[in-house]
Design a protein around this motif. Structure first.
Motif, mmCIF file in Angstrom:
data_model
loop_
_atom_site.group_PDB
_atom_site.id
_atom_site.type_symbol
_atom_site.label_atom_id
_atom_site.label_comp_id
_atom_site.label_asym_id
_atom_site.label_seq_id
_atom_site.Cartn_x
_atom_site.Cartn_y
_atom_site.Cartn_z
ATOM 1 N N GLN A 50 44.727 35.294 42.774
ATOM 2 C CA GLN A 50 44.534 34.260 43.749
ATOM 3 C C GLN A 50 44.466 34.762 45.119
ATOM 4 O O GLN A 50 43.869 33.966 45.862
ATOM 5 C CB GLN A 50 45.730 33.109 43.292
ATOM 6 C CG GLN A 50 45.361 31.820 43.796
ATOM 7 C CD GLN A 50 43.959 31.139 43.556
ATOM 8 O OE1 GLN A 50 43.864 31.358 42.061
ATOM 9 N NE2 GLN A 50 43.274 30.730 43.994
ATOM 10 N N HIS A 79 37.484 27.755 47.345
ATOM 11 C CA HIS A 79 36.410 26.988 46.810
ATOM 12 C C HIS A 79 36.944 26.342 45.354
ATOM 13 O O HIS A 79 38.129 26.514 44.937
ATOM 14 C CB HIS A 79 35.161 27.701 46.394
ATOM 15 C CG HIS A 79 35.379 28.916 45.785
ATOM 16 N ND1 HIS A 79 35.996 29.050 44.620
ATOM 17 C CD2 HIS A 79 34.857 30.207 45.745
ATOM 18 C CE1 HIS A 79 35.867 30.163 44.158
ATOM 19 N NE2 HIS A 79 35.183 31.086 44.870
ATOM 20 N N ASP A 80 36.000 25.280 45.006
ATOM 21 C CA ASP A 80 36.593 24.726 43.924
ATOM 22 C C ASP A 80 36.691 25.429 42.584
ATOM 23 O O ASP A 80 35.933 26.446 42.344
ATOM 24 C CB ASP A 80 35.430 23.490 43.362
ATOM 25 C CG ASP A 80 35.293 22.336 44.699
ATOM 26 O OD1 ASP A 80 36.429 22.237 45.184
ATOM 27 O OD2 ASP A 80 34.458 21.907 44.782
ATOM 28 N N ALA A 81 37.760 25.139 41.768
ATOM 29 C CA ALA A 81 37.913 26.043 40.644
ATOM 30 C C ALA A 81 37.212 25.516 39.419
ATOM 31 O O ALA A 81 37.492 24.591 38.557
ATOM 32 C CB ALA A 81 39.478 25.882 40.041
ATOM 33 N N THR A 82 35.871 25.998 39.445
ATOM 34 C CA THR A 82 34.698 25.812 38.522
ATOM 35 C C THR A 82 34.510 26.842 37.790
ATOM 36 O O THR A 82 34.756 27.971 38.001
ATOM 37 C CB THR A 82 33.519 25.080 38.968
ATOM 38 O OG1 THR A 82 33.007 26.174 39.852
ATOM 39 C CG2 THR A 82 33.951 24.071 39.865
ATOM 40 N N THR A 107 39.500 28.499 34.396
ATOM 41 C CA THR A 107 38.616 28.182 33.434
ATOM 42 C C THR A 107 38.548 29.390 32.287
ATOM 43 O O THR A 107 38.984 30.397 32.677
ATOM 44 C CB THR A 107 37.277 27.739 33.957
ATOM 45 O OG1 THR A 107 36.634 28.858 34.484
ATOM 46 C CG2 THR A 107 37.334 26.817 35.211
ATOM 47 N N ASN A 135 32.325 29.456 39.614
ATOM 48 C CA ASN A 135 33.211 30.072 40.532
ATOM 49 C C ASN A 135 34.061 31.283 39.870
ATOM 50 O O ASN A 135 34.186 32.116 40.562
ATOM 51 C CB ASN A 135 33.826 29.134 41.467
ATOM 52 C CG ASN A 135 33.158 28.205 42.464
ATOM 53 O OD1 ASN A 135 31.846 28.722 42.742
ATOM 54 N ND2 ASN A 135 33.434 27.021 42.569
ATOM 55 N N ASP A 136 34.464 30.634 39.028
ATOM 56 C CA ASP A 136 35.524 31.737 38.198
ATOM 57 C C ASP A 136 34.601 32.846 37.784
ATOM 58 O O ASP A 136 34.955 34.141 38.250
ATOM 59 C CB ASP A 136 36.202 31.288 36.983
ATOM 60 C CG ASP A 136 37.321 30.350 37.584
ATOM 61 O OD1 ASP A 136 37.747 30.292 38.550
ATOM 62 O OD2 ASP A 136 37.863 29.536 36.770
#
Length: 238
Positions: A136, A142-145, A188, A148-149
């Motif tokens: 982390q 940014h958004d945890a999508t 995710t 992105n992950d």
């Protein structure tokens, strides 16, 4: 109109005739070259384990009876101070080698981290293991999508593969229970999908100093290791 680059393929016969290149293991049968994640609950002892791994591999000593590929190690201890790392070193070893390096600050993924690691690897070409504690701390905001992950971890995966090293990411587990412990890894499912191996450290009960390390990966056999943290804060196999 731009010309589309054709696919570079290899046929099955040619592929089967290629000489086999053995997989490069940093810890025999457990941690190979590539990207890996070690997840556990807060304060379970992940950082103690990471520090011990960094020192043990640098010294070329056995990890729970398994041989190691001795070499330089880099521990990005991004939630700690130099003083805390020094104090912990005095607990786990009497002679930390000059081949284990520590750093408490670095750039995020995509904003200079890769270049910083590349510079370190150029200066220490015998590097075999880089530990990032925690994941982390190097992730951009940014958004945890899923996308992105996967994108963030793919950057680190390419870095590990390019240099034939192991990169171990320290991460967290969610509090809620799950039938499959790997479903508790924070984020995710892209995180588990992007790494070569996943390890979860789960205490028998809070404060017991006994835990189960569950291991799964593309290049290793599934296993569960029973560990106990001794008086020197070293996780030993029991």
């Amino acid at each position: 109109m731009s010309k589309t680059k054709r696919l570079e393929t290899i046929d099955g016969e040619s592929l089967m005739s290629l000489p086999l290149t053995p997989l490069n293991f940093v810890v025999d049968t457990l941690i190979a070259q590539g990207l890996h994640i070690l997840a556990g609950s807060p304060k379970v002892g992940k950082s103690w384990l990471a520090l011990w791994l960094a020192v043990t591999v640098a010294k070329g000593e056995l990890v729970w009876g398994m041989g190691v590929k001795r070499g330089t190690t880099l521990y990005l201890c991004l939630e700690d101070s130099v003083l805390r790392i020094q104090n912990r070193l005095f607990e786990i070893t009497e002679d930390a080698p000059s081949s284990v390096h520590f750093c408490t600050e670095c750039a995020p993924i995509g904003q200079g981290l890769e270049e910083q690691v590349e510079i370190f690897l150029a200066a220490h070409p015998d590097t075999v293991l880089v530990i990032i504690d925690t994941l982390q701390m190097v992730r951009p905001v940014h958004d945890a999508t899923y996308a992105n992950d996967y994108r963030d971890l793919s950057v680190l995966k390419r870095l590990a593969d390019k240099h034939g090293i192991a990169i171990l990411l320290i991460h967290h587990l969610r509090k809620e229970k799950a039938d499959d412990v790997f479903h508790r890894i924070s984020g995710t499912t892209a995180i588990s999908g992007a790494v070569d191996s996943s390890f979860t450290l789960v205490e028998e009960r809070r404060g017991s100093s006994r835990a189960k390390l569950t291991c799964i990966g593309r290049d290793i056999e599934f296993r569960e290791l029973e560990l106990e943290r001794n008086g020197d804060n070293v996780w030993e196999l029991i």
